[in-house]
Design a protein around this motif. Structure first.
Motif, short mmCIF file in Angstrom:
data_model
loop_
_atom_site.label_atom_id
_atom_site.label_comp_id
_atom_site.label_asym_id
_atom_site.label_seq_id
_atom_site.Cartn_x
_atom_site.Cartn_y
_atom_site.Cartn_z
N TYR A 190 26.13 -51.22 -22.83
CA TYR A 190 26.13 -51.15 -21.23
C TYR A 190 27.15 -51.13 -20.51
O TYR A 190 28.28 -51.80 -20.99
N ASP A 191 27.24 -50.81 -19.27
CA ASP A 191 28.59 -51.14 -18.41
C ASP A 191 28.14 -51.86 -17.53
O ASP A 191 27.39 -51.78 -16.48
N LYS A 192 28.50 -53.40 -17.58
CA LYS A 192 28.40 -54.54 -16.80
C LYS A 192 28.92 -53.99 -15.36
O LYS A 192 28.59 -54.81 -14.50
N TYR A 193 29.92 -53.06 -15.28
CA TYR A 193 30.64 -52.98 -13.80
C TYR A 193 29.91 -51.86 -12.99
O TYR A 193 30.26 -51.46 -11.98
N ASP A 194 28.62 -51.26 -13.74
CA ASP A 194 28.06 -50.34 -12.98
C ASP A 194 27.46 -51.04 -11.51
O ASP A 194 26.63 -52.07 -11.91
N LYS A 195 27.53 -50.32 -10.73
CA LYS A 195 27.01 -51.34 -9.38
C LYS A 195 25.73 -51.00 -9.56
O LYS A 195 24.77 -51.81 -8.70
N ASP A 196 24.94 -50.21 -10.21
CA ASP A 196 23.31 -50.43 -10.28
C ASP A 196 22.87 -51.28 -10.79
O ASP A 196 21.65 -52.06 -10.80
N ASN A 197 23.58 -52.05 -11.69
CA ASN A 197 23.21 -53.19 -12.54
C ASN A 197 22.76 -54.47 -11.62
O ASN A 197 21.90 -55.45 -12.18
N GLU A 198 23.44 -54.49 -10.38
CA GLU A 198 22.95 -55.71 -9.49
C GLU A 198 21.63 -55.91 -9.34
O GLU A 198 21.06 -57.00 -9.25
N LYS A 199 21.02 -54.64 -9.11
CA LYS A 199 19.51 -54.94 -8.74
C LYS A 199 18.55 -55.30 -9.95
O LYS A 199 17.70 -55.80 -9.76
N TYR A 200 19.37 -55.07 -11.12
CA TYR A 200 18.76 -55.87 -12.55
C TYR A 200 19.26 -57.01 -12.70
O TYR A 200 18.94 -57.53 -13.93
N ASN A 201 19.91 -57.59 -12.02
CA ASN A 201 20.75 -58.92 -12.26
C ASN A 201 21.41 -58.76 -13.60
O ASN A 201 21.32 -59.84 -14.42
N LEU A 202 21.96 -57.80 -13.94
CA LEU A 202 22.91 -57.75 -15.17
C LEU A 202 24.28 -57.74 -14.82
O LEU A 202 24.92 -56.86 -14.45
N LEU A 203 25.17 -58.95 -15.13
CA LEU A 203 26.39 -58.96 -14.55
C LEU A 203 27.19 -59.61 -15.64
O LEU A 203 28.41 -59.95 -15.56
N GLN A 204 26.68 -60.00 -17.07
CA GLN A 204 27.33 -60.74 -18.06
C GLN A 204 27.85 -59.66 -19.01
O GLN A 204 27.36 -58.64 -19.10
N GLU A 205 28.62 -60.14 -19.83
CA GLU A 205 29.03 -59.39 -21.16
C GLU A 205 27.97 -59.10 -21.96
O GLU A 205 27.74 -58.03 -22.57
N ILE A 206 26.90 -60.14 -22.17
CA ILE A 206 25.99 -60.13 -22.98
C ILE A 206 24.77 -60.36 -22.47
O ILE A 206 24.53 -61.47 -21.87
N GLU A 207 23.79 -59.61 -22.42
CA GLU A 207 22.43 -59.65 -21.46
C GLU A 207 21.38 -59.64 -22.29
O GLU A 207 21.13 -58.98 -23.06
N TYR A 208 20.38 -60.42 -22.10
CA TYR A 208 19.02 -60.68 -22.69
C TYR A 208 18.19 -59.74 -21.54
O TYR A 208 18.04 -60.07 -20.41
N CYS A 209 17.50 -58.71 -22.10
CA CYS A 209 16.50 -57.80 -21.36
C CYS A 209 15.21 -58.05 -21.54
O CYS A 209 14.09 -57.37 -20.88
N GLY A 210 14.64 -58.81 -22.52
CA GLY A 210 13.27 -58.59 -23.08
C GLY A 210 13.09 -58.40 -24.49
O GLY A 210 14.16 -58.86 -25.29
N PHE A 211 11.85 -58.12 -24.69
CA PHE A 211 11.70 -57.91 -26.05
C PHE A 211 10.61 -56.68 -26.36
O PHE A 211 10.14 -56.22 -25.69
N ALA A 212 10.75 -56.22 -27.77
CA ALA A 212 10.03 -54.79 -28.01
C ALA A 212 8.98 -55.54 -29.08
O ALA A 212 9.55 -56.53 -29.96
N GLU A 213 7.56 -55.36 -29.38
CA GLU A 213 6.85 -55.82 -30.35
C GLU A 213 5.88 -54.42 -30.49
O GLU A 213 5.99 -53.50 -29.97
#
Length: 153
Positions: A81-104
């Protein structure tokens, strides 16, 4: 002439935490979710089932893996992903490595009895990865591991 069995499953990468005797099975294919944020761009059921099968294999052959405990095996999808994408702010994605959830998956009779039966969804900034590669720096493995283990929280 020996033939190579092309049907054998092989994970993209397995990280081993020797100090804590833990294994992290990584699938790092290019899924577009990190860019589009669309659910349809997440890994599909076959990929989820394959990751769980890797964990099953390790536990079934744990003597080859330093007798790792079944709750010390983790799975993760690593997506760019691109942490500098302005749309990431609404998802609170701002770090180099982000946890987004899980799949099962519910294809097994028992559901989520082992950590590896949930696959962490980890986003890694692609510029950060390139910088690590070109500058010959090590990826912050401890950070990656901490994000993967968030499936327990």
């Amino acid at each position: 002439e020996r033939k190579k069995d092309s049907s054998k499953l092989r994970p993209d990468a397995v990280l081993k935490d020797v100090k804590n005797n833990k294994l992290y099975i990584l699938d790092a294919k290019y899924y577009k979710f990190g860019i589009t944020k669309k659910r349809g761009d997440l890994p599909h059921t076959d990929s989820i089932q394959k990751q769980i099968t890797y964990g099953d294999h390790i536990i079934a052959n744990k003597e080859k893996y330093d007798n790792v405990d079944s709750n010390s095996v983790y799975n993760a999808f690593v997506l760019p992903y691109d942490k500098y994408d302005k749309d990431n702010e609404k998802y609170n994605l701002l770090q180099e490595i982000e946890y987004c959830g899980f799949a099962e998956s519910d294809w097994k009779e028992h559901k989520f009895q082992q950590n590896y039966e949930r696959i962490a969804l980890i986003l890694v900034d692609f510029k950060y990865l390139l910088d690590c590669y070109y500058k010959k720096e090590k990826l912050k493995i401890e950070n990656l591991i901490a994000k993967i283990e968030k499936i327990n929280q």
